[in-house]
Write a protein that holds these residues in place. Structure first.
Motif, PDB file in Angstrom:
ATOM      1  N   GLN A   4       0.835  -1.198   0.000  1.00  0.00           N
ATOM      2  CA  GLN A   4       0.000   0.000   0.000  1.00  0.00           C
ATOM      3  C   GLN A   4       0.872   1.250   0.000  1.00  0.00           C
ATOM      4  OE1 GLN A   4      -1.909  -1.462   3.643  1.00  0.00           O
ATOM      5  NE2 GLN A   4      -3.884  -1.298   2.604  1.00  0.00           N
ATOM      6  N   GLY A   5       0.395   2.275  -0.655  1.00  0.00           N
ATOM      7  CA  GLY A   5       1.137   3.532  -0.697  1.00  0.00           C
ATOM      8  C   GLY A   5       0.602   4.432  -1.795  1.00  0.00           C
ATOM      9  N   LYS A  13       5.923   1.195  -5.356  1.00  0.00           N
ATOM     10  CA  LYS A  13       5.332  -0.087  -4.961  1.00  0.00           C
ATOM     11  C   LYS A  13       5.874  -1.240  -5.803  1.00  0.00           C
ATOM     12  CE  LYS A  13       1.068   1.562  -5.273  1.00  0.00           C
ATOM     13  NZ  LYS A  13       1.308   3.028  -5.350  1.00  0.00           N
ATOM     14  N   ASP A  21      -8.063   2.450  -0.515  1.00  0.00           N
ATOM     15  CA  ASP A  21      -8.396   1.748   0.730  1.00  0.00           C
ATOM     16  C   ASP A  21      -9.306   0.572   0.392  1.00  0.00           C
ATOM     17  OD1 ASP A  21      -9.295   0.857   3.177  1.00  0.00           O
ATOM     18  OD2 ASP A  21      -9.631   2.855   4.007  1.00  0.00           O
ATOM     19  N   LYS A  26       3.426  -1.160   4.029  1.00  0.00           N
ATOM     20  CA  LYS A  26       3.066   0.235   3.798  1.00  0.00           C
ATOM     21  C   LYS A  26       4.291   1.028   3.378  1.00  0.00           C
ATOM     22  CE  LYS A  26       0.684   4.148   4.198  1.00  0.00           C
ATOM     23  NZ  LYS A  26      -0.383   4.529   3.261  1.00  0.00           N
TER      24      LYS A  26
END
Length: 478
Positions: free
Chosen positions: A177-178, A184, A293, A317
């Motif tokens: 996630q990022g 990523k 999300d 993350k």
């Protein structure tokens, strides 16, 4: 200067690609077919060959054996993406989908040439080759994190490196996630390169880039006659990743029907091609990435909840660049060296105001924006120092004196009698802390000046962070 051969029968595409590469300091030759390339050039003498897959006469894959070890990058339309993966099995170094993004093409070319150079020097410097395993846009210069291939030493990144080393040897699914541009795919490559699957394929798919009508066919394959235009059966990208790793970027954009098929892969370890009644086993390690999300999407029915929990075995993350403190300068310096070296220029350096701008700018586009800004600055720079204006970012530092900026950059208050260290705060945290602390006795102009930003930027950050302006006699209008 690297010499690249373009083999493409469409004149407009060939010319556009030639201009792109020449602007980035590559020597370029071109041909419209494999036969023309053979007649005009000694193919093995090039450093890289970029070829369309479908050409008049022989296909682009014929160049693989003619190149005698020179890397061949295959270009293909999404409709024939599966064939490009097949070409990799025939020895192509990589493939890129058309229409390609200019940055994506330049990154692929730079990575392939860099890997080729390292392979040549491997016998003389095995340690250096080992330390740069998994290299991509953020080539590692920190030996401690070299095998991961990401630059940065802040606390958040050190924690991430530790998790990568623990997770990589396993077959667990990983969700990265990022924000967009944080790197990523670098994490996915590191996980693959440090796993027991490192010698097998890493198949990367951007779910947002493939048309929704094609995504199921591209991922899971199809049988002959499964839909209009399916003149032959084809394997999918999941099948191509058998034994290796499948990286699904922007998985939040995957349609619900494709999500159901992917869930079957994770639960049963098998796939069924579109239009087929037969299933077949696959051994794939899944790494997914998103800036959205997924938990919220699952609650609103936009993402399968059962798939979310299957993906969320391990969550990594990636912090935004603005949260990484002094890493931004370390990364900027690495990009600078890479750009002036690639362009064949004498060494360049950042002027004082440029370093201030790099440290203080929030980089909403993250590492990708930073890399683009530095590439732009190197192209435009006429001397040996890169000034802040060449970076092309919206930040005003003219009125910020050196002492104030040094304190602000270090996260220390520079007004009043208080000198409170805030080294563990992100730039956003520091901004909020500074504004709330000083807005009672400073105007908006003074606040902006002390922070080294424009008043417009100050207003925008207030809005984004939800910091209302204090109603006081000293506060000026917007």
């Amino acid at each position: 200067m690297p010499h690249i051969l373009i083999v493409e029968d469409e004149t407009i595409i060939r010319s556009a690609l030639r201009r792109l590469l020449e602007r980035n300091q590559y020597q370029v030759s071109e041909a419209g077919s494999v036969q023309e390339a053979q007649e005009r050039y000694s193919i093995p003498t090039f450093d890289l060959i970029v070829s369309d897959l479908r050409l008049p006469g022989a296909p682009g894959t014929e160049l693989i054996k003619l190149a005698e070890g020179t890397p061949v990058l295959i270009m293909t339309s999404y409709a024939s993406l599966r064939s490009a993966v097949d070409s990799m099995k025939m020895g192509a170094v990589d493939y890129i989908a058309k229409p390609f993004d200019h940055d994506e093409m330049l990154q692929a070319v730079a990575r392939i040439l860099r890997d080729r150079q390292e392979a040549k020097s491997a016998p003389a410097a095995p340690a250096a080759t080992s330390s740069t395993r998994g290299a991509t846009a953020e080539k590692a210069v920190d030996n401690a994190n070299g095998e991961i291939g990401i630059i940065g030493s802040c606390a958040a990144m050190q924690e991430l490196y530790s998790k990568i080393r623990k997770v990589a040897p396993t077959d667990s699914n990983v969700l990265v996630q990022g924000e967009s541009g944080t790197g990523k795919e670098l994490v996915a490559r590191a996980l693959h390169n440090l796993s027991k699957r490192a010698k097998a394929p890493l198949i990367s798919v951007n779910c947002a880039a493939i048309p929704e009508t094609l995504i199921e066919s591209e991922l899971f394959g199809h049988e002959k006659g499964a839909f209009t235009g399916a003149s032959a059966g084809r394997a999918g990208l999941v099948e191509a990743a058998d034994g290796g790793t499948l990286f699904l970027d922007e998985i939040g954009e995957l349609p619900l029907e494709a999500q159901a098929r992917l869930l079957r892969v994770l639960q049963e370890g098998e796939i069924r091609r579109v239009g087929s009644v037969q299933s077949q086993k696959v051994d794939v390690r899944l790494i997914a990435a998103t800036h959205r999300d997924l938990k919220t999407l699952a609650k609103t029915g936009q993402f399968r909840e059962d798939l979310y929990y299957r993906l969320h075995v391990i969550a990594l993350k990636l912090p935004a660049l603005r949260e990484r403190g002094s890493d931004v300068i370390e990364i900027a310096q690495a990009f600078l060296v890479r750009q002036y070296t690639r362009m064949g220029r004498e060494p360049l350096r950042f002027a004082h105001d440029a370093e201030q701008a790099i440290r203080h700018y929030p980089w909403p586009g993250n590492v990708r924006e930073l890399e683009n800004a530095i590439e732009r600055a190197v192209i435009l720079c006429e001397g040996s120092d890169i000034s802040a204006d060449l970076l092309g970012i919206d930040i005003e530092l003219d009125d910020l004196d050196d002492e104030d900026f040094s304190l602000a950059a270090a996260g220390v208050q520079s007004s009043g009698n208080s000198h409170e260290p805030t080294e563990d705060l992100s730039l956003e945290d520091y901004f909020q802390h500074f504004v709330l602390e000083h807005q009672d006795h400073m105007t908006e102009t003074e606040l902006a000046r002390k922070l080294g930003i424009s008043r417009k930027c100050l207003w925008e950050r207030r809005q984004r962070l939800g910091i209302p302006r204090r109603k006081s006699g000293v506060t000026s209008g917007p």
